[in-house]
Design a protein around this motif. Sequence first.
Motif, PDB file in Angstrom:
ATOM      1  N   GLY A   1       0.831  -1.208   0.000  1.00 43.23           N
ATOM      2  CA  GLY A   1       0.000   0.000   0.000  1.00 43.23           C
ATOM      3  C   GLY A   1       0.858   1.247   0.000  1.00 43.23           C
ATOM      4  O   GLY A   1       0.733   2.114   0.876  1.00 43.23           O
ATOM      5  N   GLY A   2       1.713   1.364  -1.012  1.00 41.37           N
ATOM      6  CA  GLY A   2       2.706   2.429  -1.034  1.00 41.37           C
ATOM      7  C   GLY A   2       2.147   3.828  -1.177  1.00 41.37           C
ATOM      8  O   GLY A   2       2.908   4.802  -1.114  1.00 41.37           O
ATOM      9  N   TRP A   3       0.830   3.967  -1.365  1.00 41.87           N
ATOM     10  CA  TRP A   3       0.256   5.320  -1.412  1.00 41.87           C
ATOM     11  C   TRP A   3       0.146   5.926  -0.009  1.00 41.87           C
ATOM     12  O   TRP A   3      -0.029   7.124   0.117  1.00 41.87           O
ATOM     13  CB  TRP A   3      -1.096   5.308  -2.115  1.00 41.87           C
ATOM     14  CG  TRP A   3      -2.099   4.335  -1.573  1.00 41.87           C
ATOM     15  CD1 TRP A   3      -3.053   4.570  -0.636  1.00 41.87           C
ATOM     16  CD2 TRP A   3      -2.255   2.958  -1.945  1.00 41.87           C
ATOM     17  NE1 TRP A   3      -3.799   3.444  -0.397  1.00 41.87           N
ATOM     18  CE2 TRP A   3      -3.332   2.433  -1.199  1.00 41.87           C
ATOM     19  CE3 TRP A   3      -1.596   2.118  -2.857  1.00 41.87           C
ATOM     20  CZ2 TRP A   3      -3.752   1.108  -1.320  1.00 41.87           C
ATOM     21  CZ3 TRP A   3      -2.020   0.812  -2.975  1.00 41.87           C
ATOM     22  CH2 TRP A   3      -3.083   0.311  -2.216  1.00 41.87           C
ATOM     23  N   VAL A   4       0.245   5.098   1.015  1.00 38.36           N
ATOM     24  CA  VAL A   4       0.333   5.627   2.384  1.00 38.36           C
ATOM     25  C   VAL A   4       1.796   5.963   2.624  1.00 38.36           C
ATOM     26  O   VAL A   4       2.613   5.107   2.960  1.00 38.36           O
ATOM     27  CB  VAL A   4      -0.199   4.599   3.405  1.00 38.36           C
ATOM     28  CG1 VAL A   4      -0.025   5.126   4.826  1.00 38.36           C
ATOM     29  CG2 VAL A   4      -1.667   4.299   3.144  1.00 38.36           C
ATOM     30  N   ARG A   5       2.125   7.235   2.446  1.00 34.54           N
ATOM     31  CA  ARG A   5       3.533   7.657   2.429  1.00 34.54           C
ATOM     32  C   ARG A   5       3.613   9.170   2.654  1.00 34.54           C
ATOM     33  O   ARG A   5       2.640   9.900   2.423  1.00 34.54           O
ATOM     34  CB  ARG A   5       4.155   7.316   1.077  1.00 34.54           C
ATOM     35  CG  ARG A   5       3.551   8.103  -0.074  1.00 34.54           C
ATOM     36  CD  ARG A   5       3.863   7.501  -1.446  1.00 34.54           C
ATOM     37  NE  ARG A   5       5.288   7.491  -1.743  1.00 34.54           N
ATOM     38  CZ  ARG A   5       5.880   6.548  -2.479  1.00 34.54           C
ATOM     39  NH1 ARG A   5       5.164   5.557  -2.996  1.00 34.54           N
ATOM     40  NH2 ARG A   5       7.171   6.594  -2.717  1.00 34.54           N
ATOM     41  N   PRO A   6       4.758   9.653   3.060  1.00 32.05           N
ATOM     42  CA  PRO A   6       4.955  11.102   3.114  1.00 32.05           C
ATOM     43  C   PRO A   6       4.827  11.699   1.717  1.00 32.05           C
ATOM     44  O   PRO A   6       5.305  11.116   0.735  1.00 32.05           O
ATOM     45  CB  PRO A   6       6.384  11.253   3.653  1.00 32.05           C
ATOM     46  CG  PRO A   6       6.658   9.964   4.368  1.00 32.05           C
ATOM     47  CD  PRO A   6       5.928   8.914   3.594  1.00 32.05           C
ATOM     48  N   LYS A   7       4.183  12.823   1.631  1.00 34.63           N
ATOM     49  CA  LYS A   7       3.919  13.408   0.322  1.00 34.63           C
ATOM     50  C   LYS A   7       5.202  13.784  -0.415  1.00 34.63           C
ATOM     51  O   LYS A   7       5.257  13.757  -1.649  1.00 34.63           O
ATOM     52  CB  LYS A   7       3.027  14.646   0.482  1.00 34.63           C
ATOM     53  CG  LYS A   7       2.296  15.045  -0.791  1.00 34.63           C
ATOM     54  CD  LYS A   7       1.233  16.096  -0.524  1.00 34.63           C
ATOM     55  CE  LYS A   7       0.473  16.443  -1.797  1.00 34.63           C
ATOM     56  NZ  LYS A   7      -0.558  17.474  -1.574  1.00 34.63           N
ATOM     57  N   ASN A   8       6.264  14.101   0.330  1.00 30.80           N
ATOM     58  CA  ASN A   8       7.513  14.486  -0.329  1.00 30.80           C
ATOM     59  C   ASN A   8       8.252  13.309  -0.949  1.00 30.80           C
ATOM     60  O   ASN A   8       9.296  13.487  -1.572  1.00 30.80           O
ATOM     61  CB  ASN A   8       8.436  15.243   0.645  1.00 30.80           C
ATOM     62  CG  ASN A   8       8.863  14.403   1.834  1.00 30.80           C
ATOM     63  OD1 ASN A   8       8.620  13.200   1.898  1.00 30.80           O
ATOM     64  ND2 ASN A   8       9.512  15.045   2.801  1.00 30.80           N
ATOM     65  N   THR A   9       7.731  12.083  -0.769  1.00 31.85           N
ATOM     66  CA  THR A   9       8.358  10.912  -1.385  1.00 31.85           C
ATOM     67  C   THR A   9       7.662  10.495  -2.676  1.00 31.85           C
ATOM     68  O   THR A   9       8.071   9.527  -3.311  1.00 31.85           O
ATOM     69  CB  THR A   9       8.341   9.712  -0.419  1.00 31.85           C
ATOM     70  OG1 THR A   9       6.984   9.274  -0.222  1.00 31.85           O
ATOM     71  CG2 THR A   9       8.968  10.066   0.918  1.00 31.85           C
ATOM     72  N   ILE A  10       6.631  11.214  -3.073  1.00 30.31           N
ATOM     73  CA  ILE A  10       5.874  10.842  -4.271  1.00 30.31           C
ATOM     74  C   ILE A  10       6.738  11.036  -5.521  1.00 30.31           C
ATOM     75  O   ILE A  10       7.413  12.053  -5.676  1.00 30.31           O
ATOM     76  CB  ILE A  10       4.592  11.686  -4.385  1.00 30.31           C
ATOM     77  CG1 ILE A  10       3.620  11.320  -3.254  1.00 30.31           C
ATOM     78  CG2 ILE A  10       3.918  11.491  -5.741  1.00 30.31           C
ATOM     79  CD1 ILE A  10       2.409  12.218  -3.173  1.00 30.31           C
ATOM     80  N   ASP A  11       6.714  10.045  -6.387  1.00 28.58           N
ATOM     81  CA  ASP A  11       7.398  10.127  -7.676  1.00 28.58           C
ATOM     82  C   ASP A  11       6.365  10.533  -8.731  1.00 28.58           C
ATOM     83  O   ASP A  11       5.508   9.726  -9.113  1.00 28.58           O
ATOM     84  CB  ASP A  11       8.015   8.771  -8.022  1.00 28.58           C
ATOM     85  CG  ASP A  11       8.801   8.798  -9.332  1.00 28.58           C
ATOM     86  OD1 ASP A  11       8.715   9.794 -10.069  1.00 28.58           O
ATOM     87  OD2 ASP A  11       9.506   7.800  -9.611  1.00 28.58           O
ATOM     88  N   PRO A  12       6.392  11.763  -9.214  1.00 27.96           N
ATOM     89  CA  PRO A  12       5.363  12.237 -10.148  1.00 27.96           C
ATOM     90  C   PRO A  12       5.385  11.538 -11.499  1.00 27.96           C
ATOM     91  O   PRO A  12       4.449  11.698 -12.286  1.00 27.96           O
ATOM     92  CB  PRO A  12       5.676  13.734 -10.287  1.00 27.96           C
ATOM     93  CG  PRO A  12       7.122  13.857  -9.923  1.00 27.96           C
ATOM     94  CD  PRO A  12       7.381  12.801  -8.891  1.00 27.96           C
TER      95      PRO A  12
END
Length: 479
Positions: A239-250
């Motif tokens: 469930g990798g969408w539960v993550r700090p927003k600054n780790t998102i790969d756009p």
Amino acid sequence: MRLFFTFLLVTFCLNLSWGQQHNTSKTYVAPTDAKVQAKLAQWQDLKFGLFMHWGTYSQWGIVESWSICPEDEGWTQRRGPYASDYNTYKKAYENIRTEFNPVKFNPEKWVMAAKAAGMKYMVFTTKHHDGFAMFDTKESDYKITDPKTAFAANPRSNITKEVFNAFRKENFLLGTYFSKPDWHNENYWWPYFPPKDRNVNYDPAKYPERWQKFKNFTYNQISELMSGYGPVDILWLDGGWVRPKNTIDPSVDWQKAITFEQDIDMARIAKMAREKQPGLIVVDRTVAGEFENYTTPEHTVPDQPLDHPWETCMTMGDSWSYVPNDKYKSTNQLIQLLVKIVSRGGNFLLNIGPSPEGDWAPDAYQRLEQIGNWMNVNGEGIYNSRSVAPYAYKNIYYTQSKDQSVIYAYYLSDKEQVNLPATLEIPLDKINQVKKVSLLGSPEKLKWQYQGNKLRVQIPGKLQKNNNLKQAAGFKIEY
């Protein structure tokens, strides 16, 4: 009720295993804890593991969890008598537990089949995204041991404990699969708002107290798994969408859809988990950083070795979870996948979905038996091995012993029976001399010549055909 869902097979099993692919993180941060480093090195030597997706969804023979996710994707579509109304469907889905009664559950049978196949570690789904716990959590009544669940009265109802105990007795390393999102929990999908997609359905920054309750819930459930189920080696978080927003790969489509900050406080979770389980490998998959101790390419084999520990997770059939009459990969396919993955320095985590009754399909046992037969002959070049250039040449794949004294060259066959050529050419890089060449499983002495970085092996006529070799022939090259 189960009969209503038999017809889902044709349309629902297609692409189930491919629909939810997870991208591999682009950066890797090596652990600094010496105990974690040691456990990771131990795990890397094992090479071959068992994955099991199992939950109440198996009762209907549908995709695990995703049919209650309100996204318009091929693998999330609802079918059956309740499909026309989301709320009715979700209520019926959550009521599956009153039917789920796997009376054939016998983990000792599984572990013996896995062990005979040469598997050395196991990862079990203790809780998938739907939130149903396959363990006796005190944080929720949506669990296998609750009186509303048909299996609760069974003396082996705490399925996770029974599975772990059985595999631990046979010296398997144990992995706990745990979903960070929980679509049943009121503090992830708050009933005040309808869920919109796989993500939290409210803004945690706007309702921090509610999000904190969810963080505590997650922490407490993982704490239960780390303290009440004996030694655990891997915490495998999905469930990798539960993550700090600054780790998102756009650049990743599903990550672009993450609207809210969903920091679950992995530092707090990992600290607690390792206090209870020293040396624990933590796999916060797709979230690059210190809590992704190895990466998990899904249904993917890298073209080249990666510069960090990794594991391909893949289904034996077409689906992660049980689907009636699932189509299983051939033994040839599975052994070739194992060889290719190991030749690139990875581990192979092979998934089998148990049935609603609590057993595997006969095809799964057959595949494991046949893999085991091959591993009994060829396993010495699989376990404890390392990748070595040129990695592959045509249908030949290489591994190397840890002490760098032996190279194994696996000649893959496109048919079950291996037919060898009269002369086999094996390119070798950066080797001064070859001392001995032998065919694993055969006492026949081989003639060979090594010149110009190429090893030419003469294959006796009686070894070319009718040699009793299956799937792939392993050549041992000592130098």
